[in-house]
Enzyme design. Structure first.
Site, PDB file in Angstrom:
ATOM      1  N   HIS A 125     -51.431 -73.569  -1.143  1.00 59.44           N
ATOM      2  CA  HIS A 125     -50.885 -74.588  -2.034  1.00 59.44           C
ATOM      3  C   HIS A 125     -50.993 -75.964  -1.389  1.00 59.44           C
ATOM      4  CE1 HIS A 125     -47.570 -73.712   0.704  1.00 59.44           C
ATOM      5  NE2 HIS A 125     -47.162 -74.948   0.457  1.00 59.44           N
ATOM      6  N   HIS A 134     -53.831 -81.884   1.504  1.00 59.31           N
ATOM      7  CA  HIS A 134     -54.743 -80.940   2.152  1.00 59.31           C
ATOM      8  C   HIS A 134     -54.277 -79.526   1.808  1.00 59.31           C
ATOM      9  CE1 HIS A 134     -51.281 -80.921   4.837  1.00 59.31           C
ATOM     10  NE2 HIS A 134     -51.667 -79.690   5.174  1.00 59.31           N
TER      11      HIS A 134
END
Length: 181
Positions: free
Chosen positions: A123, A40
């Protein structure tokens, strides 16, 4: 409960991230590799929040006015942590993502939540505590790839250990605005 706001991905995107992770894994002695279902993009980490405040988070999410947009993963990176590095996939700079993350953070601050003050660095974590093989060269860091992703919704996620496994469960979902083109 331990909560965070995130962008989740479909199986196709998760599989592409898994393939990159597999290439990394082949170049390591060991590491704590993220499970594919947990991939995610964190927008805001909230930490431990009492259940009676979840409605405030939902309200903060519902009050953003962001249209659906696209992002693209395009680089592999590493956060150096002594001998136990964190490897990640990053994105092309994206003003819509940064603006949405900022709006969410401000909404949450206005609802009384404490938000991390460090700069947002979008990220996807592939692995923690990575120890590379001695013959590792930096070829992976210069690897070229592009993975486009449509962002149509954001999610409130719960993080917990279930039967010893770190598990992320969606608590609430907010659809982003759509354009009528």
């Amino acid at each position: 409960m331990r909560l965070f706001l995130a962008i989740n991905f479909n199986k196709n995107i998760k599989q592409k991230l898994k393939n990159i992770q597999k290439q990394l894994k082949e170049k390591t002695y060991k590491g704590n590799f993220s499970r594919e279902e947990n991939f995610h993009l964190t927008l805001v980490f909230l930490g431990e929040i009492s259940e009676n405040k979840v409605f405030l988070i939902k309200n903060a999410m519902d009050n953003i006015n962001t249209e659906a947009f696209s992002i693209a993963f395009n680089k592999l990176g590493v956060f150096k942590r002594n001998n136990k590095d964190i490897w990640w996939v990053g994105i092309l700079e994206n003003k819509k993502l940064l603006n949405m993350q900022k709006e969410l953070s401000l909404n949450l601050l206005n609802h009384g939540f404490i938000i991390e003050s460090r700069k947002y660095s979008p990220h996807i974590t592939l692995a923690r505590e990575v120890i590379l093989k001695k013959d590792f060269d930096n070829d992976m860091l210069s690897q070229k790839f592009t993975i486009p992703v449509s962002v149509n919704e954001i999610s409130l996620m719960r993080s917990e250990r279930i039967h010893g496994k770190l598990t992320y469960t969606e608590v609430y979902k907010k659809s982003l605005l759509t354009t009528n083109n």
